[in-house]
Write a protein that holds these residues in place. Structure first.
Motif, PDB file in Angstrom:
ATOM      1  N   UNK A 180       0.811  -1.216   0.000  1.00 36.45           N
ATOM      2  CA  UNK A 180       0.000   0.000   0.000  1.00 36.45           C
ATOM      3  C   UNK A 180       0.849   1.273   0.000  1.00 36.45           C
ATOM      4  N   UNK A 181       2.155   1.121   0.205  1.00 38.19           N
ATOM      5  CA  UNK A 181       2.977   2.333   0.212  1.00 38.19           C
ATOM      6  C   UNK A 181       4.438   2.060   0.501  1.00 38.19           C
ATOM      7  N   UNK A 182       5.293   2.993   0.071  1.00 40.49           N
ATOM      8  CA  UNK A 182       6.715   2.945   0.388  1.00 40.49           C
ATOM      9  C   UNK A 182       6.933   3.882   1.570  1.00 40.49           C
ATOM     10  N   UNK A 183       7.508   3.371   2.652  1.00 43.03           N
ATOM     11  CA  UNK A 183       7.674   4.171   3.866  1.00 43.03           C
ATOM     12  C   UNK A 183       9.139   4.597   3.980  1.00 43.03           C
ATOM     13  N   UNK A 184       9.368   5.906   3.807  1.00 36.68           N
ATOM     14  CA  UNK A 184      10.728   6.442   3.752  1.00 36.68           C
ATOM     15  C   UNK A 184      11.065   7.186   5.041  1.00 36.68           C
ATOM     16  N   UNK A 185      12.050   6.672   5.757  1.00 39.22           N
ATOM     17  CA  UNK A 185      12.428   7.230   7.059  1.00 39.22           C
ATOM     18  C   UNK A 185      13.831   7.820   6.996  1.00 39.22           C
ATOM     19  N   UNK A 186      14.326   8.298   8.136  1.00 43.86           N
ATOM     20  CA  UNK A 186      15.638   8.947   8.171  1.00 43.86           C
ATOM     21  C   UNK A 186      16.783   7.964   7.964  1.00 43.86           C
ATOM     22  N   UNK A 187      16.610   6.733   8.487  1.00 44.86           N
ATOM     23  CA  UNK A 187      17.684   5.748   8.385  1.00 44.86           C
ATOM     24  C   UNK A 187      17.226   4.547   7.562  1.00 44.86           C
ATOM     25  N   UNK A 188      18.146   3.888   6.883  1.00 44.63           N
ATOM     26  CA  UNK A 188      17.772   2.712   6.090  1.00 44.63           C
ATOM     27  C   UNK A 188      17.003   1.681   6.916  1.00 44.63           C
ATOM     28  N   UNK A 189      17.408   1.481   8.156  1.00 44.62           N
ATOM     29  CA  UNK A 189      16.808   0.427   8.977  1.00 44.62           C
ATOM     30  C   UNK A 189      15.321   0.593   9.218  1.00 44.62           C
ATOM     31  N   UNK A 190      14.835   1.826   9.237  1.00 51.73           N
ATOM     32  CA  UNK A 190      13.402   2.007   9.500  1.00 51.73           C
ATOM     33  C   UNK A 190      12.580   2.104   8.215  1.00 51.73           C
ATOM     34  N   UNK A 191      13.207   1.920   7.060  1.00 48.44           N
ATOM     35  CA  UNK A 191      12.432   1.890   5.818  1.00 48.44           C
ATOM     36  C   UNK A 191      11.517   0.670   5.826  1.00 48.44           C
TER      37      UNK A 191
END
Lengths: 258, 258
Positions: free
Chosen positions: A108-119
């Motif tokens: 349902x979506x691409x979740x883009x965070x500050x660090x690779x690990x939380x993507x």
């Protein structure tokens, strides 16, 4: 009407992590299975072969004995698709049915965070485990064939040349899976970063965070070379628009925190 | 450069039907795996449990030893996602790695024919079988983490807070699957009906036949509540447009006969 039924938590379907995203709710799990076009069906081919096999199949939840059953009630999963000779043999030889695992996932979506690990991805996922047997009677086969055809396009069965003739009935193999257990996982919302990164302006001023909504679009239908019906029937037109708009809406709903 | 490599046809991956749709071509199979967001990974949990398990995971093809290897060369599949304690134990205990099956399927269209039996989906599907082991060294882990992050959005790794710190490195588990065999299936084109129906005008004048193209749309990115970057970075904007337009193009290409 039976309400709020859940699958039993057994060792094999208990979710040990991200429990907030996990669900055992029949209605939710069955709905995910029904809304995803292709399911992945896994089974063990033989004691000598170490690798499980996965086949892509079409599948739909239903109850031949209680056709009016709702999605929140106990249902079987009817599967249709390419049945290998090995799967055929295994399902015939198994007394109680062949143990299979069925999985379906929609992004349902691409979740883009500050660090690779939380993507991450926003997604809906359902897994069922049960015993697969071939449907034997023509009546039950017809029931399943109609449900499967109507899964491709709602109401399609009644707009095609039906009923199938004898050759078609014989050549069609449908598996009925009696569900033993199931679980679902739903991830929605934005990225979740840790204070150690969120509090650093050198990072937050550089890294864009958010969600890219993802959804399946049904595009304008393309008539076949042999099609003789000049204008696109309304039920197809409406279905295409309805599914696309529901999918888009779902992807945008999934951006919000649960 | 190695070219046109194919996976060996073994008993477990030989396609017995629709051979025209089947492929053993490394490049095609690896490309399908890389272009599908969520893979389904199946394994046998224990001798006592009859049911295979399926986990949805993110995965990407790569070679740590030959990072410049192309998609048509032998590659490993790197997997990331929720690793259950059971999978963890099984993969650690297995000497040569845990036998797994990896499957990925993308629907490209709804194929509507005159009779229910010939209804189908246009799709691309890939299945790999191999031995999964945990990646042990930080160097290889970093290699895989970058590839996996860049699968979510091309070039994303370089735009995030990298490298991961010690805690993040330790808490990240990556599986490397050494591929034993693989196969792909591609269905494209319009509906295929039989003369017995195509020659009956009472049927062809009533039943619309054709293909509804289906593709994944990446919608306008939605910034998170904590996002501090005012305008959407160009690499995200471009990626969203590129993927959507490639997906749409692919679905329309798939309408044509192969």
């Amino acid at each position: 009407m039976v309400q709020d039924l859940v699958y039993p938590k057994k060792k094999q379907n208990t979710l040990n992590r991200y429990n907030s995203r996990g669900t055992y709710d029949l209605s939710t799990i069955h709905h995910i299975i029904n809304s995803i076009s292709v399911l992945h069906v896994s089974f063990a081919p033989s004691p000598e072969d170490p690798f499980p096999v996965i086949l892509p199949m079409i599948g739909v939840m239903g109850s031949f004995e209680y056709p009016s059953a709702d999605l929140n009630e106990p249902l079987d999963c009817y599967l249709h698709g390419y049945v290998s000779s090995r799967l055929m043999r295994l399902a015939r030889e198994s007394g109680n049915g062949l143990p299979v695992c069925i999985a379906a996932t929609k992004v349902d979506g691409l979740v883009l965070s500050l660090t690779p690990n939380s993507h991450s991805y926003n997604y809906r996922s359902a897994v069922l485990q049960g015993y697969a047997k071939f449907v034997e009677t023509d009546q039950e086969k017809l029931y399943a064939m109609q449900k499967i055809t109507d899964k491709v396009v709602e109401g399609r069965w009644d707009h095609t040349r039906v009923p199938p003739d004898n050759v078609e009935m014989t050549s069609t193999t449908i598996l009925r899976v009696s569900i033993e257990t199931g679980s679902g996982k739903i991830r929605q919302g934005g990225p979740h970063d840790e204070p150690k990164d969120e509090n650093r302006t050198d990072i937050t001023e550089k890294v864009w965070t958010g969600v890219v909504p993802v959804y399946e679009t049904l595009d304008a239908p393309v008539p076949s070379a042999t099609n003789k019906v000049n204008s696109l029937p309304e039920y197809i037109q409406k279905y295409v628009q309805k599914v696309t708009s529901e999918n888009r809406e779902h992807a945008h709903e999934a951006v919000k925190e649960p």
